[in-house]
Design an enzyme around this catalytic site. Sequence first.
Site, PDB file in Angstrom:
ATOM      1  CB  THR A 274      22.023  13.944  22.775  1.00 52.03           C
ATOM      2  OG1 THR A 274      23.337  13.605  23.147  1.00 52.03           O
ATOM      3  CG2 THR A 274      21.730  13.428  21.381  1.00 52.03           C
TER       4      THR A 274
ATOM      5  N   GLY B 186      19.494   9.647  30.089  1.00 56.00           N
ATOM      6  CA  GLY B 186      19.112   8.518  30.937  1.00 56.00           C
ATOM      7  C   GLY B 186      18.392   8.998  32.189  1.00 56.00           C
TER       8      GLY B 186
ATOM      9  CD  GLU C 257      29.692  10.889  27.764  1.00 56.52           C
ATOM     10  OE1 GLU C 257      28.781  10.373  28.414  1.00 56.52           O
ATOM     11  OE2 GLU C 257      29.747  12.105  27.508  1.00 56.52           O
TER      12      GLU C 257
HETATM   13  C1  LIG Z   1      27.925   4.398  41.097  1.00 57.05           C
HETATM   14  C2  LIG Z   1      28.868   5.320  40.411  1.00 57.05           C
HETATM   15  C3  LIG Z   1      28.470   5.588  38.995  1.00 57.05           C
HETATM   16  C4  LIG Z   1      29.601   6.200  38.207  1.00 57.05           C
HETATM   17  C5  LIG Z   1      29.367   6.054  36.717  1.00 57.05           C
HETATM   18  C6  LIG Z   1      30.158   5.055  36.142  1.00 57.05           C
HETATM   19  C7  LIG Z   1      30.079   4.550  34.915  1.00 57.05           C
HETATM   20  C8  LIG Z   1      29.168   4.940  33.892  1.00 57.05           C
HETATM   21  C9  LIG Z   1      29.646   6.120  33.228  1.00 57.05           C
HETATM   22  C10 LIG Z   1      28.905   6.958  32.612  1.00 57.05           C
HETATM   23  C11 LIG Z   1      27.488   7.143  32.552  1.00 57.05           C
HETATM   24  C12 LIG Z   1      26.813   6.124  31.746  1.00 57.05           C
HETATM   25  C13 LIG Z   1      26.202   6.346  30.649  1.00 57.05           C
HETATM   26  C14 LIG Z   1      26.368   7.561  29.885  1.00 57.05           C
HETATM   27  C15 LIG Z   1      25.308   7.664  28.863  1.00 57.05           C
HETATM   28  C16 LIG Z   1      25.745   8.544  27.724  1.00 57.05           C
HETATM   29  C17 LIG Z   1      25.797   9.985  28.029  1.00 57.05           C
HETATM   30  C18 LIG Z   1      26.077  10.822  26.780  1.00 57.05           C
HETATM   31  O1  LIG Z   1      26.240  10.341  25.709  1.00 57.05           O
HETATM   32  S1  LIG Z   1      26.153  12.493  27.029  1.00 57.05           S
HETATM   33  C19 LIG Z   1      26.427  13.192  25.457  1.00 57.05           C
HETATM   34  C20 LIG Z   1      27.821  12.962  24.962  1.00 57.05           C
HETATM   35  N1  LIG Z   1      28.053  13.656  23.737  1.00 57.05           N
HETATM   36  C21 LIG Z   1      29.198  13.627  23.119  1.00 57.05           C
HETATM   37  O2  LIG Z   1      30.146  12.997  23.537  1.00 57.05           O
HETATM   38  C22 LIG Z   1      29.291  14.476  21.892  1.00 57.05           C
HETATM   39  C23 LIG Z   1      30.522  14.221  21.072  1.00 57.05           C
HETATM   40  N2  LIG Z   1      30.961  15.443  20.440  1.00 57.05           N
HETATM   41  C24 LIG Z   1      31.983  16.199  20.901  1.00 57.05           C
HETATM   42  O3  LIG Z   1      32.613  15.872  21.908  1.00 57.05           O
HETATM   43  C25 LIG Z   1      32.321  17.436  20.150  1.00 57.05           C
HETATM   44  O4  LIG Z   1      31.292  18.047  19.496  1.00 57.05           O
HETATM   45  C26 LIG Z   1      33.445  17.232  19.142  1.00 57.05           C
HETATM   46  C27 LIG Z   1      33.159  16.084  18.188  1.00 57.05           C
HETATM   47  C28 LIG Z   1      34.703  16.947  19.926  1.00 57.05           C
HETATM   48  C29 LIG Z   1      33.643  18.490  18.298  1.00 57.05           C
HETATM   49  O5  LIG Z   1      33.504  19.609  19.083  1.00 57.05           O
HETATM   50  P1  LIG Z   1      33.635  21.073  18.468  1.00 57.05           P
HETATM   51  O6  LIG Z   1      32.884  21.159  17.187  1.00 57.05           O
HETATM   52  O7  LIG Z   1      33.248  22.036  19.523  1.00 57.05           O
HETATM   53  O8  LIG Z   1      35.151  21.143  18.268  1.00 57.05           O
HETATM   54  P2  LIG Z   1      36.052  21.118  16.983  1.00 57.05           P
HETATM   55  O9  LIG Z   1      35.789  22.318  16.155  1.00 57.05           O
HETATM   56  O10 LIG Z   1      35.963  19.808  16.277  1.00 57.05           O
HETATM   57  O11 LIG Z   1      37.438  21.255  17.675  1.00 57.05           O
HETATM   58  C30 LIG Z   1      37.924  22.496  18.172  1.00 57.05           C
HETATM   59  C31 LIG Z   1      39.101  22.220  19.078  1.00 57.05           C
HETATM   60  O12 LIG Z   1      38.627  21.811  20.365  1.00 57.05           O
HETATM   61  C32 LIG Z   1      39.275  20.586  20.738  1.00 57.05           C
HETATM   62  N3  LIG Z   1      38.380  19.836  21.631  1.00 57.05           N
HETATM   63  C33 LIG Z   1      37.188  19.278  21.327  1.00 57.05           C
HETATM   64  N4  LIG Z   1      36.694  18.653  22.424  1.00 57.05           N
HETATM   65  C34 LIG Z   1      37.572  18.849  23.422  1.00 57.05           C
HETATM   66  C35 LIG Z   1      37.606  18.440  24.791  1.00 57.05           C
HETATM   67  N5  LIG Z   1      36.622  17.715  25.344  1.00 57.05           N
HETATM   68  N6  LIG Z   1      38.663  18.826  25.535  1.00 57.05           N
HETATM   69  C36 LIG Z   1      39.687  19.541  24.986  1.00 57.05           C
HETATM   70  N7  LIG Z   1      39.697  19.965  23.673  1.00 57.05           N
HETATM   71  C37 LIG Z   1      38.661  19.598  22.919  1.00 57.05           C
HETATM   72  C38 LIG Z   1      39.524  19.896  19.425  1.00 57.05           C
HETATM   73  O13 LIG Z   1      40.488  18.921  19.557  1.00 57.05           O
HETATM   74  C39 LIG Z   1      39.967  21.076  18.586  1.00 57.05           C
HETATM   75  O14 LIG Z   1      41.313  21.374  18.904  1.00 57.05           O
HETATM   76  P3  LIG Z   1      42.272  21.958  17.780  1.00 57.05           P
HETATM   77  O15 LIG Z   1      42.517  20.836  16.824  1.00 57.05           O
HETATM   78  O16 LIG Z   1      43.504  22.326  18.546  1.00 57.05           O
HETATM   79  O17 LIG Z   1      41.585  23.092  17.112  1.00 57.05           O
HETATM   80  C1  LIG Z   2      22.193   4.217  25.237  1.00 54.76           C
HETATM   81  C2  LIG Z   2      22.438   5.673  24.991  1.00 54.76           C
HETATM   82  C3  LIG Z   2      22.401   6.547  26.048  1.00 54.76           C
HETATM   83  C4  LIG Z   2      22.606   7.899  25.849  1.00 54.76           C
HETATM   84  N1  LIG Z   2      22.513   8.745  26.905  1.00 54.76           N
HETATM   85  C5  LIG Z   2      22.652  10.084  26.709  1.00 54.76           C
HETATM   86  C6  LIG Z   2      22.492  10.991  27.790  1.00 54.76           C
HETATM   87  O1  LIG Z   2      22.266  10.587  28.931  1.00 54.76           O
HETATM   88  N2  LIG Z   2      22.602  12.309  27.550  1.00 54.76           N
HETATM   89  C7  LIG Z   2      22.864  12.799  26.310  1.00 54.76           C
HETATM   90  O2  LIG Z   2      22.958  14.020  26.166  1.00 54.76           O
HETATM   91  N3  LIG Z   2      23.037  11.963  25.271  1.00 54.76           N
HETATM   92  C8  LIG Z   2      22.933  10.624  25.430  1.00 54.76           C
HETATM   93  N4  LIG Z   2      23.074   9.767  24.370  1.00 54.76           N
HETATM   94  C9  LIG Z   2      23.332  10.319  23.038  1.00 54.76           C
HETATM   95  C10 LIG Z   2      24.744  10.056  22.534  1.00 54.76           C
HETATM   96  O3  LIG Z   2      25.681  10.836  23.205  1.00 54.76           O
HETATM   97  C11 LIG Z   2      24.805  10.309  21.035  1.00 54.76           C
HETATM   98  O4  LIG Z   2      23.928   9.396  20.402  1.00 54.76           O
HETATM   99  C12 LIG Z   2      26.201  10.150  20.513  1.00 54.76           C
HETATM  100  O5  LIG Z   2      27.034  11.203  20.961  1.00 54.76           O
HETATM  101  C13 LIG Z   2      26.254  10.091  18.977  1.00 54.76           C
HETATM  102  O6  LIG Z   2      25.667  11.197  18.411  1.00 54.76           O
HETATM  103  P1  LIG Z   2      24.491  11.089  17.310  1.00 54.76           P
HETATM  104  O7  LIG Z   2      23.458  10.185  17.837  1.00 54.76           O
HETATM  105  O8  LIG Z   2      24.151  12.469  16.953  1.00 54.76           O
HETATM  106  O9  LIG Z   2      25.171  10.365  16.092  1.00 54.76           O
HETATM  107  P2  LIG Z   2      25.518  11.011  14.679  1.00 54.76           P
HETATM  108  O10 LIG Z   2      26.541  12.064  14.892  1.00 54.76           O
HETATM  109  O11 LIG Z   2      24.298  11.388  13.959  1.00 54.76           O
HETATM  110  O12 LIG Z   2      26.245   9.767  14.022  1.00 54.76           O
HETATM  111  C14 LIG Z   2      25.699   8.998  12.951  1.00 54.76           C
HETATM  112  C15 LIG Z   2      26.866   8.548  12.056  1.00 54.76           C
HETATM  113  O13 LIG Z   2      27.465   9.696  11.459  1.00 54.76           O
HETATM  114  C16 LIG Z   2      28.857   9.683  11.655  1.00 54.76           C
HETATM  115  N5  LIG Z   2      29.354  11.061  11.816  1.00 54.76           N
HETATM  116  C17 LIG Z   2      28.802  12.093  12.497  1.00 54.76           C
HETATM  117  N6  LIG Z   2      29.579  13.180  12.426  1.00 54.76           N
HETATM  118  C18 LIG Z   2      30.640  12.850  11.703  1.00 54.76           C
HETATM  119  C19 LIG Z   2      31.817  13.544  11.285  1.00 54.76           C
HETATM  120  N7  LIG Z   2      32.043  14.802  11.646  1.00 54.76           N
HETATM  121  N8  LIG Z   2      32.721  12.872  10.533  1.00 54.76           N
HETATM  122  C20 LIG Z   2      32.505  11.594  10.180  1.00 54.76           C
HETATM  123  N9  LIG Z   2      31.435  10.882  10.553  1.00 54.76           N
HETATM  124  C21 LIG Z   2      30.509  11.503  11.298  1.00 54.76           C
HETATM  125  C22 LIG Z   2      29.103   8.864  12.913  1.00 54.76           C
HETATM  126  O14 LIG Z   2      30.384   8.271  12.898  1.00 54.76           O
HETATM  127  C23 LIG Z   2      27.975   7.827  12.836  1.00 54.76           C
HETATM  128  O15 LIG Z   2      28.429   6.737  12.071  1.00 54.76           O
HETATM  129  C24 LIG Z   2      22.879   8.391  24.553  1.00 54.76           C
HETATM  130  C25 LIG Z   2      22.922   7.504  23.477  1.00 54.76           C
HETATM  131  C26 LIG Z   2      22.713   6.158  23.684  1.00 54.76           C
HETATM  132  C27 LIG Z   2      22.763   5.229  22.519  1.00 54.76           C
END
Ligand SMILES: CCCCC/C=C\C/C=C\C/C=C\CCCCC(=O)SCCNC(=O)CCNC(=O)[C@H](O)C(C)(C)COP(=O)(O)OP(=O)(O)OC[C@H]1O[C@@H](n2cnc3c(N)ncnc32)[C@H](O)[C@@H]1OP(=O)(O)O
Ligand SMILES: Cc1cc2nc3c(=O)[nH]c(=O)nc-3n(C[C@H](O)[C@H](O)[C@H](O)COP(=O)(O)OP(=O)(O)OC[C@H]3O[C@@H](n4cnc5c(N)ncnc54)[C@H](O)[C@@H]3O)c2cc1C
Length: 674
Positions: free
Chosen positions: A157, A196, A440
């Site tokens: 992110t 994180g 996520e």
């Molecule tokens: C002791 C042991 C410890 C273990 C740990 C245990 C527990 C704790 C666990 C976890 C750790 C704790 C904390 C975590 C902290 C948080 C970490 C984060 O947040 S990391 C950042 C995470 N970010 C996101 O999740 C971003 C979300 N966005 C997306 O996933 C994508 O951008 C998207 C919204 C899905 C869109 O992607 P994109 O623009 O590339 O794709 P589209 O054009 O919309 O779709 C095209 C096509 O692709 C398909 N698709 C998209 N994603 C996937 C996928 N992952 N896999 C398969 N296919 C995918 C989508 O469906 C489209 O398909 P189609 O309709 O057929 O065209």
């Molecule tokens: C506690 C915490 C820990 C995190 N840890 C990590 C980490 O370790 N590593 C990492 O990489 N990231 C991490 N993140 C980031 C996290 O993955 C993002 O914040 C999350 O994926 C949401 O993305 P954003 O912040 O860009 O929200 P935005 O996408 O800006 O969302 C804002 C609003 O817009 C809406 N929105 C956005 N796009 C669309 C769309 N296409 N259609 C309709 N509505 C939409 C959403 O629903 C939401 O209501 C962490 C976040 C938090 C809060």
Amino acid sequence: MTQTNNNMTVNPDLAMERAKCNFNVLEVTHIFDGGERNTLQRKKIEDVALNSGASKDALGEEHMSPKEKYENAVRKSCIYATMMKNELAELSGLESFGVSSPVIRRTADAFFKEVSPFLLHLGMFVPTIMGQCTPEQQSYWLPRALDMQIIGTYAQTELGHGTFIRGLETTATYDPETEEFVLHSPTLSSYKWWAGGLGKTVNYCIVVAQLYTKGECHGTHPFIVQIRDEDTHVPLPGIKVGEIGPKMGFNTADNGFLGFDHYRIPREHMLMKNAQVLKDGTYVKVARHGKLTYGTMVFVRVVLVNEVAFNLAKASTIAVRYSAIRRQSKPKPDEVEPQILDYVTQQHKLFIAIATAHALQLCSTWLWESFSAVLAQMKGGNTDTLPEFHALSSCLKAISTSDSAHLIEQCRHACGGHGYMISSGIPNLYNFVSATRTYEGDYTVLLLQTARFLVKAYEQAEAKKPLTPTVSYLAHAFSGSRATWDNSPDGIIRSFQALAAGKTAVCVTNMRKRMRAGLSQVDAWEMSTIQLVAAAEAHCRAVIADTYRKEIVRLTANSSPNVKVVMDQLTTLYLYYWALERTGDLLMFTSVSQKDLVDLQIAYEELLLKIRPNAVGLVDAFDLRDELLHSTLGSYDGRVYERLMEEALKSPMNKEPVSDAYSKYLRPMMKGKL
Ligand SMILES: CCCCC/C=C\C/C=C\C/C=C\CCCCC(=O)SCCNC(=O)CCNC(=O)[C@H](O)C(C)(C)COP(=O)(O)OP(=O)(O)OC[C@H]1O[C@@H](n2cnc3c(N)ncnc32)[C@H](O)[C@@H]1OP(=O)(O)O
Ligand SMILES: Cc1cc2nc3c(=O)[nH]c(=O)nc-3n(C[C@H](O)[C@H](O)[C@H](O)COP(=O)(O)OP(=O)(O)OC[C@H]3O[C@@H](n4cnc5c(N)ncnc54)[C@H](O)[C@@H]3O)c2cc1C
């Protein structure tokens, strides 16, 4: 008056509840642990990790400054990591320690009221090495990471983009002269933000950046990047890194920011399982599916379903035990004040929380097994099941995190004022779980991913083409008549499926209408997104209900009669609850009548009364040690008021009889001398 039980002084109301529970609590614990052997193994791990007292703090975390809190969390993370390498690795039967074992996660929670700064190392850094590296890269990085010689995080992110990964701005430009990638942050919005452990703890991270080679952009790819010196921990030249500041929760996770100034890394530090850059800069795509680089996110979404089920189990344990000892109001003047658990509205708040914890726990095991099957197929080069799994894991992540956050807050409401105390344990649970709804993959965004799949599946059903298992019910969407309502569990599940199919059909019809009226496909989709989200939610509820019911029937096949009864009551409660929450939809898409719904409400209320005597037994069956609950209200012995007072007396505010603020401000103000 208190009562002694196994050398423990127990609140008499709780003792009475335990005496009247009519099923074998341990049998239910075994069901949710996956068998007696697993329960024994879990208990052994908990004993080794927790009996030494290493998880305890001299001063409560809540009374520490942010810096002290962080340092304390690092201290305990190091103790726990060392335990995992030594005592716990063998006990947990894990080949490599720590990675995604729910028992290890569960036990780790005793050490942290918030979270460990190592969470991302084990939760995403290590899994990315395992999922995105070639075998050669893995053999270099994995042993060092597992042995904690290096500590890492996952920096995807940016300030400007979290959801839209394709919009990330950090660049990784290949330089064939030196065989290096040059990482650069061209704008403020391209700074990595949130990872994180990044702020102060880690020395490596996975960086997701736009890959450029031979003048062409090939989209986002993962790289492993050293950011701090392995000995001094000082940030390396070309790296700007720091902590992002206080948050609603996660305050011991040192989430950080990171920017690059033309920072060079060796070519081999691109994770090359799915795509490669050769020495001369030629780009080679290896993977058969374009989204395999999103694999770690899919993994974490799967893990999170289990994670939130566990946290909801904790909140419901706290709120149910507290509701058994708390007495309030006098509806019958001649009788003593009732336990608040006797109020039907209280049961309505709490029993759905227990049932949801069960439903999500069983769905998480089922989802994990499905994930393992998808991974096994992909190993053989077959990615056919990935789209369905992505749709499934997306909606389950969205709904499980959102429902759990909502129900944890409901548990707080159920605890009245005392639930608002940090020492109740519930605020920390809520702050943690509410973040899971966003990270996520945000709730709405992930449900729209599932909706894409549903619409496609609907069109396949319309064309009489075969459907994948989780959407096979869409084949019945074209019968032309409304689904027949029947209030048996299977009947309600069929109605939930009819509801999901009906909502998907409405979306498709509306989108087609809008397109006929001249809207582009993108605009027609956008205008329908409120309903698309609702369709994906309905689909997910049908999946959860179906899985929960089937799994309980299977897992209790050989259980004792009373366990069968109480488990059946809880699954039925779950189905009734959601049917009653969706009466409008049922009236639209099934043959249910007003009378059917009135009858269902009465059946639901009667079910609450049947479950009531077993409520404490049901939360005891989660088998959550006091060290895991961190709660004055939820401890096993129910000494709630004593614990609340003990905690209050620990407050540094109570260390001096008169606060300095009196002489500095209050006195001068009151004497008119300010
Ligand atoms: C002791 C042991 C410890 C273990 C740990 C245990 C527990 C704790 C666990 C976890 C750790 C704790 C904390 C975590 C902290 C948080 C970490 C984060 O947040 S990391 C950042 C995470 N970010 C996101 O999740 C971003 C979300 N966005 C997306 O996933 C994508 O951008 C998207 C919204 C899905 C869109 O992607 P994109 O623009 O590339 O794709 P589209 O054009 O919309 O779709 C095209 C096509 O692709 C398909 N698709 C998209 N994603 C996937 C996928 N992952 N896999 C398969 N296919 C995918 C989508 O469906 C489209 O398909 P189609 O309709 O057929 O065209
Ligand atoms: C506690 C915490 C820990 C995190 N840890 C990590 C980490 O370790 N590593 C990492 O990489 N990231 C991490 N993140 C980031 C996290 O993955 C993002 O914040 C999350 O994926 C949401 O993305 P954003 O912040 O860009 O929200 P935005 O996408 O800006 O969302 C804002 C609003 O817009 C809406 N929105 C956005 N796009 C669309 C769309 N296409 N259609 C309709 N509505 C939409 C959403 O629903 C939401 O209501 C962490 C976040 C938090 C809060």
